[in-house]
Design a protein around this motif. Structure first.
Motif, mmCIF file in Angstrom:
data_model
loop_
_atom_site.group_PDB
_atom_site.id
_atom_site.type_symbol
_atom_site.label_atom_id
_atom_site.label_comp_id
_atom_site.label_asym_id
_atom_site.label_seq_id
_atom_site.Cartn_x
_atom_site.Cartn_y
_atom_site.Cartn_z
ATOM 1 N N ARG A 60 -56.906 -40.117 40.585
ATOM 2 C CA ARG A 60 -57.736 -40.440 41.743
ATOM 3 C C ARG A 60 -59.109 -40.882 41.249
ATOM 4 N NH1 ARG A 60 -56.584 -34.781 43.514
ATOM 5 N NH2 ARG A 60 -54.848 -34.824 44.929
ATOM 6 N N LEU A 61 -59.904 -41.399 42.162
ATOM 7 C CA LEU A 61 -61.313 -41.632 41.884
ATOM 8 C C LEU A 61 -61.974 -40.269 41.663
ATOM 9 C CD1 LEU A 61 -62.104 -44.143 44.775
ATOM 10 C CD2 LEU A 61 -61.903 -44.712 42.353
ATOM 11 N N LEU A 62 -63.013 -40.222 40.853
ATOM 12 C CA LEU A 62 -63.712 -38.963 40.607
ATOM 13 C C LEU A 62 -64.185 -38.342 41.923
ATOM 14 C CD1 LEU A 62 -64.973 -36.816 38.808
ATOM 15 C CD2 LEU A 62 -66.937 -38.345 38.482
ATOM 16 N N GLU A 149 -63.016 -39.973 24.588
ATOM 17 C CA GLU A 149 -62.076 -39.505 25.600
ATOM 18 C C GLU A 149 -60.905 -38.752 24.975
ATOM 19 O OE1 GLU A 149 -61.028 -42.868 28.023
ATOM 20 O OE2 GLU A 149 -62.949 -42.809 29.081
ATOM 21 N N LEU A 150 -60.982 -38.480 23.683
ATOM 22 C CA LEU A 150 -59.914 -37.782 22.978
ATOM 23 C C LEU A 150 -59.851 -36.318 23.426
ATOM 24 C CD1 LEU A 150 -57.704 -38.016 20.817
ATOM 25 C CD2 LEU A 150 -59.430 -37.401 19.137
ATOM 26 N N GLY A 151 -58.792 -35.955 24.131
ATOM 27 C CA GLY A 151 -58.632 -34.593 24.640
ATOM 28 C C GLY A 151 -59.735 -34.200 25.595
ATOM 29 N N ALA A 152 -60.340 -35.180 26.258
ATOM 30 C CA ALA A 152 -61.541 -34.928 27.063
ATOM 31 C C ALA A 152 -61.220 -34.436 28.470
ATOM 32 C CB ALA A 152 -62.387 -36.189 27.140
ATOM 33 N N TYR A 153 -62.104 -33.577 28.941
ATOM 34 C CA TYR A 153 -62.032 -33.133 30.333
ATOM 35 C C TYR A 153 -63.425 -32.725 30.811
ATOM 36 C CZ TYR A 153 -61.907 -28.401 28.308
ATOM 37 O OH TYR A 153 -62.187 -27.258 27.593
ATOM 38 N N LEU A 177 -62.840 -24.473 36.177
ATOM 39 C CA LEU A 177 -62.255 -25.610 36.885
ATOM 40 C C LEU A 177 -62.326 -26.806 35.942
ATOM 41 C CD1 LEU A 177 -64.099 -25.119 40.287
ATOM 42 C CD2 LEU A 177 -61.780 -24.404 39.718
ATOM 43 N N VAL A 178 -61.193 -27.436 35.670
ATOM 44 C CA VAL A 178 -61.171 -28.542 34.716
ATOM 45 C C VAL A 178 -60.565 -29.788 35.356
ATOM 46 C CG1 VAL A 178 -61.035 -27.017 32.709
ATOM 47 C CG2 VAL A 178 -58.935 -27.870 33.736
ATOM 48 N N LEU A 179 -61.022 -30.939 34.869
ATOM 49 C CA LEU A 179 -60.482 -32.226 35.310
ATOM 50 C C LEU A 179 -60.324 -33.113 34.091
ATOM 51 C CD1 LEU A 179 -59.597 -34.203 37.480
ATOM 52 C CD2 LEU A 179 -62.004 -34.761 37.868
ATOM 53 N N PRO A 180 -59.088 -33.192 33.547
ATOM 54 C CA PRO A 180 -58.868 -34.082 32.405
ATOM 55 C C PRO A 180 -59.226 -35.517 32.780
ATOM 56 C CG PRO A 180 -57.000 -32.597 32.710
ATOM 57 C CD PRO A 180 -57.877 -32.454 33.920
ATOM 58 N N VAL A 181 -59.980 -36.203 31.900
ATOM 59 C CA VAL A 181 -60.467 -37.547 32.236
ATOM 60 C C VAL A 181 -59.341 -38.560 32.400
ATOM 61 C CG1 VAL A 181 -62.737 -37.155 31.224
ATOM 62 C CG2 VAL A 181 -60.936 -38.161 29.818
ATOM 63 N N GLN A 182 -58.164 -38.264 31.853
ATOM 64 C CA GLN A 182 -57.035 -39.197 32.001
ATOM 65 C C GLN A 182 -56.597 -39.342 33.460
ATOM 66 O OE1 GLN A 182 -54.642 -36.666 29.488
ATOM 67 N NE2 GLN A 182 -53.052 -36.537 31.057
ATOM 68 N N ALA A 187 -61.488 -45.424 34.682
ATOM 69 C CA ALA A 187 -61.984 -44.565 33.603
ATOM 70 C C ALA A 187 -63.484 -44.385 33.734
ATOM 71 C CB ALA A 187 -61.630 -45.178 32.248
ATOM 72 N N LEU A 188 -63.986 -43.208 33.370
ATOM 73 C CA LEU A 188 -65.411 -42.892 33.519
ATOM 74 C C LEU A 188 -66.328 -43.909 32.862
ATOM 75 C CD1 LEU A 188 -65.666 -39.021 33.091
ATOM 76 C CD2 LEU A 188 -66.165 -40.368 35.115
ATOM 77 N N LYS A 189 -65.932 -44.406 31.691
ATOM 78 C CA LYS A 189 -66.820 -45.295 30.925
ATOM 79 C C LYS A 189 -66.824 -46.734 31.417
ATOM 80 C CE LYS A 189 -65.216 -44.375 26.778
ATOM 81 N NZ LYS A 189 -65.106 -44.256 25.322
#
Length: 190
Positions: A60-62, A149-153, A177-182, A187-189
């Motif tokens: 989803r969108l952030l 973004e390697l293993g990023a959340y 509370l976690v949100l994996p960037v995948q 994408a965030l960047k």
């Protein structure tokens, strides 16, 4: 807030008549200050799975992820407004072989802020506006610093405070509370 007190009486009701000197009563006992209970949870919750019947993460969108999170927290309309505090951290790994050694970068701190949790309160910041502002702060940071973004959340610590006291007091603390960037699109960047 009213002070609660307690007394204990022994031998008052022993199944028959008893002389008063044999009934023992303790003096009043009370807390010096009112008790403010706080629920704390460190259970890991993947925000990308919220709102899904099957429990599978969804992209989803952030802003949509954050809306689902806060709508779930305030699903029951128990007050007109609440005070929220949010800390956001960006966590990633340096190499795929070093998954146990993660790097944590403080990203955003939202100090205690009164937020309207329903549509009937125009006096405070709306939950939707707060979510939009938080989402924009995270996105702006990611575009500026372009983290790995390697293993990023994204890790969130959310505190919901009671407005029933003179000063807001923590009522619920969610620290994992976690949100994996995948699961954030785009994408965030980008």
């Amino acid at each position: 807030m009213r002070s609660q007190r307690c007394i204990i009486t022994r031998n008052e009701d022993i199944g028959g008549r008893i002389n008063e000197p044999f009934v023992f009563t303790t003096p009043d006992v009370s807390f010096g200050n009112p008790l403010h209970p706080t629920l704390r949870s460190a259970q890991r919750v993947n925000i990308a799975t919220l709102g899904r019947q099957d429990g599978q993460p969804v992209q989803r969108l952030l802003e949509q992820h954050l809306s689902v999170l806060f709508n779930a927290l305030f699903e029951t309309d128990f007050s007109i407004s609440s005070t929220l505090q949010v800390n956001v951290t960006y966590v990633y790994t340096l190499a795929s072989t070093l998954t146990e050694m993660s790097i944590s970068l403080p990203l955003a701190v939202m100090p205690p802020l009164e937020v309207s949790t329903n549509q009937h309160n125009d006096r405070t910041l709306s939950l939707k506006t707060m979510v939009g502002t938080l989402s924009e702060a995270i996105t702006t940071w990611a575009r500026k610093y372009r983290p790995s973004e390697l293993g990023a959340y994204l890790a969130f610590e959310v505190t919901i405070m009671s407005n029933l006291t003179v000063n807001p007091m923590p009522l619920l603390e969610l620290s994992n509370l976690v949100l994996p960037v995948q699961y954030i699109v785009p994408a965030l960047k980008s």
